[in-house]
Design a protein around this motif. Structure first.
Motif, PDB file in Angstrom:
ATOM      1  N   UNK A 199       0.876  -1.229   0.137  1.00  0.00           N
ATOM      2  CA  UNK A 199       0.067  -0.042  -0.073  1.00  0.00           C
ATOM      3  C   UNK A 199       0.825   1.271  -0.075  1.00  0.00           C
ATOM      4  N   UNK A 200       1.904   1.216   0.831  1.00  0.00           N
ATOM      5  CA  UNK A 200       2.972   2.324   0.817  1.00  0.00           C
ATOM      6  C   UNK A 200       3.585   2.592  -0.442  1.00  0.00           C
ATOM      7  N   UNK A 201       3.827   1.521  -0.866  1.00  0.00           N
ATOM      8  CA  UNK A 201       4.948   1.927  -2.326  1.00  0.00           C
ATOM      9  C   UNK A 201       3.758   2.382  -3.757  1.00  0.00           C
ATOM     10  N   UNK A 202       2.585   1.708  -3.447  1.00  0.00           N
ATOM     11  CA  UNK A 202       1.624   1.971  -4.577  1.00  0.00           C
ATOM     12  C   UNK A 202       1.216   3.371  -4.190  1.00  0.00           C
ATOM     13  N   UNK A 203       0.813   3.717  -2.934  1.00  0.00           N
ATOM     14  CA  UNK A 203       0.333   5.131  -2.684  1.00  0.00           C
ATOM     15  C   UNK A 203       1.518   6.230  -3.080  1.00  0.00           C
ATOM     16  N   UNK A 204       2.956   5.843  -3.168  1.00  0.00           N
ATOM     17  CA  UNK A 204       4.072   6.767  -3.430  1.00  0.00           C
ATOM     18  C   UNK A 204       3.818   6.865  -4.867  1.00  0.00           C
ATOM     19  N   UNK A 335       8.318  10.884   6.021  1.00  0.00           N
ATOM     20  CA  UNK A 335       8.798   9.528   6.280  1.00  0.00           C
ATOM     21  C   UNK A 335       9.062   9.014   7.558  1.00  0.00           C
ATOM     22  N   UNK A 336       9.392   9.742   8.796  1.00  0.00           N
ATOM     23  CA  UNK A 336       9.272   9.356   9.926  1.00  0.00           C
ATOM     24  C   UNK A 336       8.016   8.861  10.394  1.00  0.00           C
ATOM     25  N   UNK A 337       7.037   9.822  10.089  1.00  0.00           N
ATOM     26  CA  UNK A 337       5.693   9.532  10.453  1.00  0.00           C
ATOM     27  C   UNK A 337       5.292   8.128   9.836  1.00  0.00           C
ATOM     28  N   UNK A 341       3.962   4.544  11.631  1.00  0.00           N
ATOM     29  CA  UNK A 341       2.550   4.272  11.418  1.00  0.00           C
ATOM     30  C   UNK A 341       2.758   2.659  10.901  1.00  0.00           C
ATOM     31  N   UNK A 342       3.589   2.478  10.005  1.00  0.00           N
ATOM     32  CA  UNK A 342       4.039   0.995   9.463  1.00  0.00           C
ATOM     33  C   UNK A 342       4.384   0.187  10.490  1.00  0.00           C
ATOM     34  N   UNK A 376       8.748  -4.051  13.077  1.00  0.00           N
ATOM     35  CA  UNK A 376       7.972  -2.835  13.268  1.00  0.00           C
ATOM     36  C   UNK A 376       8.337  -2.364  14.537  1.00  0.00           C
ATOM     37  N   UNK A 377       8.743  -2.923  15.634  1.00  0.00           N
ATOM     38  CA  UNK A 377       9.216  -2.297  16.655  1.00  0.00           C
ATOM     39  C   UNK A 377      10.263  -1.400  16.590  1.00  0.00           C
ATOM     40  N   UNK A 378      11.370  -1.956  15.479  1.00  0.00           N
ATOM     41  CA  UNK A 378      12.551  -1.049  15.384  1.00  0.00           C
ATOM     42  C   UNK A 378      12.050   0.183  14.214  1.00  0.00           C
ATOM     43  N   UNK A 379      10.986  -0.037  13.334  1.00  0.00           N
ATOM     44  CA  UNK A 379      10.730   1.117  12.651  1.00  0.00           C
ATOM     45  C   UNK A 379      10.121   2.222  13.384  1.00  0.00           C
TER      46      UNK A 379
END
Length: 683
Positions: A199-204, A335-337, A341-342, A376-379
């Motif tokens: 979703x993130x890549x397609x949205x970009x 990108x931080x946000x 969220x991701x 996810x925790x690291x992100x």
């Protein structure tokens, strides 16, 4: 000349990756060669050594049949060599780290420092503490590496501009996506991570409106959607699961039966485990493990952590030279946000199958459940650090976390090395003391560190030593069963009645509580004590449950007139040097054989070598032998040691007065001396 110029430029180009590998090695390799076998390893080792790799198919048929293929493959490669499993686990962990780095670089190509920071923190993530338990957890680590590789193939496939390459990448994603849940089904929660990234890549890409975006998301996800749906259908509908913890259908049924109560508790546990993955993983294991090390090990850990700090500094400095065009074009916080969220969505969805299985994160026992959500925790962590928009602060915190994480891993490995050394020493001592054990004897044991959570922690090593013969029946009847010192077992042993039959993973264990033998090592430094119920010599450090049932332990179940059994060196290592415990075990065996001259000889030899016990109760065989053979000077020399402790003093008097094994019948003068000396001042 051109070739000589290329080499330094290549080193500079790949220096971040080289430094990442070095940091990962510092976290996992310093003690890898000294680690051993733990916990569930024991029934796997017993199976492999007595029935061959065919037994693994029966073991895993109840929940994860594909694991049998992987375990068989590695067992054929590595056999009983624990170090090789650890090196292999490190390689697969590293492969997962590289896949995660590719994912981060693909979704935010302009933020190389963030990607490498995320990769290195992911590599040393300190919440997962089962890496050193490499034989059993090989399947977990391989499965996790495969799912990260599958997702990396997916994101690279989306970004690829070449149709052939795209097909190859998506094919790789499907193949790996088919294998990983067969090994570890609860990693299926990471499929949501794949979807979020698509979703993130397609949205970009901004390819049309919402309808077009959804169409592209479905198109890119479809190959793995089909694979995932197929797996779930097989798992829920076709496969007959006989283990509640991995039964997806049973999990869903349980939720349906009590949706409100179960749902509310699930939310509570997910919140708790979310915080464990994101926050407490970086500090609780450090506090619980690293800060409890002996000073020498702690200082070594600090040194390795310090080296990792330096490597982390060099890594961030190396990447920082080529970093972050985004900060110059108004992208400071977007990108931080997105990462936060991701990451949050990934952690939450990764916890769903774990929570449905009624499993929760506890350190260190259930740290394995942090692994799926660790990405996810690291992100989240990296997103928050870079959101500060203070490069120096971000770098210092990141480097500090690297050092603390490496210290945690060293402390964890050091703890397990010590535990393995104790277990090896325990069973070598048992082999010195016990030539053979009657079939059907129920064993109970007590390790001074590490604990015993399952009966196969005992019967696994015991049967490989005393009954290692090849077996073919299924389920496999265990010749020497074992039991845990649970309240129920203790009660049955105290009344001398009852049995406990369990058939787990195709092993049949029938514990008879009328015939038990207790093996106790009450203190790190104590010898193993074979408790004799007729003459129960108990350490002042003895566990209270052992004290309660000591009188029921039958030393007569030890067969003393057979050759000694030697533990398999491939598992337990070479025979330890002959220090105090060797002489104690041989003396205790000689006492059971009523060979008092041999006890005295062993005592004199130990004295000549200036050997002595840490646990004073271990003087008792020698005191008896010296008294019976007229060595009064030795008895009087040892008298103050026993009398110095009121528990040992009272116990010695009671044992010598009662003479439960009738040793004194043949040495009345010696028995009279023991009673007179050790009952002085005792009512």
């Amino acid at each position: 000349m051109n070739q000589s110029r290329k080499l330094p430029s290549m080193i500079i180009k790949y220096s971040p990756l080289i430094l990442l590998l070095m940091i990962t090695a510092a976290a996992y390799l310093p003690l890898a060669s000294k680690l051993g076998f733990y916990n569930d390893d024991w029934y796997l080792l017993y199976a492999g050594n007595t029935q061959g790799i065919e037994k693994f198919s029966e073991i895993f048929a109840i929940d994860r049949p594909a694991r049998a293929v992987l375990v068989s493959f590695f067992y054929q490669l590595f056999g009983n060599n624990a170090a090789l499993y650890n090196y292999s686990a490190y390689v697969f962990r590293l492969a997962g780290v590289i896949s995660f780095l590719i994912i981060l670089q693909t979704i935010t190509p302009k933020h190389r420092l963030a990607a490498y920071t995320g990769a290195v923190l992911f590599a040393v993530y300190p919440g997962f503490l089962d890496q050193p338990n490499a034989f059993d957890y090989q399947s977990h680590i391989v499965s996790f590496s495969l799912v990260m590789g599958s997702i990396a193939f997916t994101v690279k496939g989306i970004q690829s501009q070449h149709n052939v390459l795209r097909v190859v990448l998506f094919a790789g994603a499907v193949i790996l996506g088919l294998i990983y849940p067969l090994l570890m089904e609860y990693y299926i929660g990471l499929e949501a991570f794949r979807v979020f990234l698509i979703i993130y890549l397609v949205w970009q890409k901004k390819l049309g409106g919402l309808k077009e975006i959804l169409r592209n998301v479905l198109l890119f996800w479809l190959p793995n959607l089909v694979t995932t749906a197929g797996f779930l259908f097989w798992r829920i509908v076709v496969f007959s699961n006989n283990r509640a913890a991995t039964d997806i259908g049973g999990m869903i049924s349980s939720l349906v039966e009590s949706p409100v109560m179960r749902g509310l508790w699930s939310i509570v546990y997910i919140i708790q485990d979310f915080l464990n993955i994101v926050a407490t993983a970086w500090f609780v294991p450090l506090y619980e493990i690293a800060f409890r090390l002996r000073l020498r090990e702690f200082l070594i850990g600090l040194l390795i952590g310090g080296v990792s700090l330096l490597l982390g500094y060099l890594l961030t400095k190396s990447v920082g030279k080529q970093n972050d065009a985004g900060s110059e074009n108004g992208e400071q916080n977007n990108w931080q946000r997105d990462w936060i969220l991701l990451g949050a969505a990934t952690v939450l969805t990764s916890l769903i199958p774990i929570t449905l299985g009624d499993r929760h994160i506890l350190y260190p026992a259930y740290s394995r459940f942090t692994l799926p959500g660790s990405a996810g925790g690291v992100m989240i962590l990296v997103g928050l650090l870079f959101l500060l928009n203070k490069p120096m602060v971000t770098r210092l915190i990141s480097i500090g976390l690297i050092g603390l994480a490496v210290l945690t891993h060293y402390g964890n490995a050091s703890r397990l090395v010590e535990e393995w050394n104790v277990v090896k020493d325990f069973w070598w001592q048992v082999s010195w003391r016990v030539p053979q054990i009657k079939p059907g004897t129920t064993l109970l044991a007590d390790y001074p560190i590490g604990g015993i959570a399952e009966s196969y922690f005992i019967w696994g090593p015991a049967n490989m030593i005393y009954y290692p013969e090849k077996k073919s029946q299924s389920p496999t009847a265990i010749t020497l069963p074992a039991a845990l010192m649970t309240p129920q077992s203790v009660q049955k042993i105290m009344i001398g009645k009852g049995q406990l039959t369990s058939a787990t993973r195709s092993f049949l264990v029938e514990a008879d509580f009328e015939h038990v033998l207790i093996l106790s090592m009450p203190l790190d430094g104590s010898c193993v004590h074979i408790i004799d119920g007729h003459n129960p010599e108990l350490s002042i450090h003895e566990e209270y449950r052992t004290m309660l049932i000591a009188g029921k332990s039958e030393a007569g179940l030890v067969i003393v007139d057979q050759p000694a059994r030697t533990p398999p060196v491939s598992i337990f290592g070479p025979e330890p040097s002959h220090k105090w415990c060797y002489y104690y075990q041989k003396a205790d065996l000689a006492r059971q054989q009523r060979n008092w001259k041999e006890v005295v000889r062993l005592g004199d030899e130990a004295s000549r070598l200036k050997l002595h016990p840490v646990d004073w109760v271990e003087w008792m065989p020698f005191i008896q032998a010296y008294a019976y053979l007229g060595r009064e000077d030795k008895v009087f020399a040892l008298e103050p040691i026993i009398k110095d402790n009121i528990f040992l003093h009272e116990q010695a008097c009671k044992l010598f007065r009662e003479d439960g094994n009738n040793y004194g019948n043949f040495y009345p003068k010696g028995q009279e001396l023991l009673v007179r000396v050790f009952c002085e001042g005792v009512n």
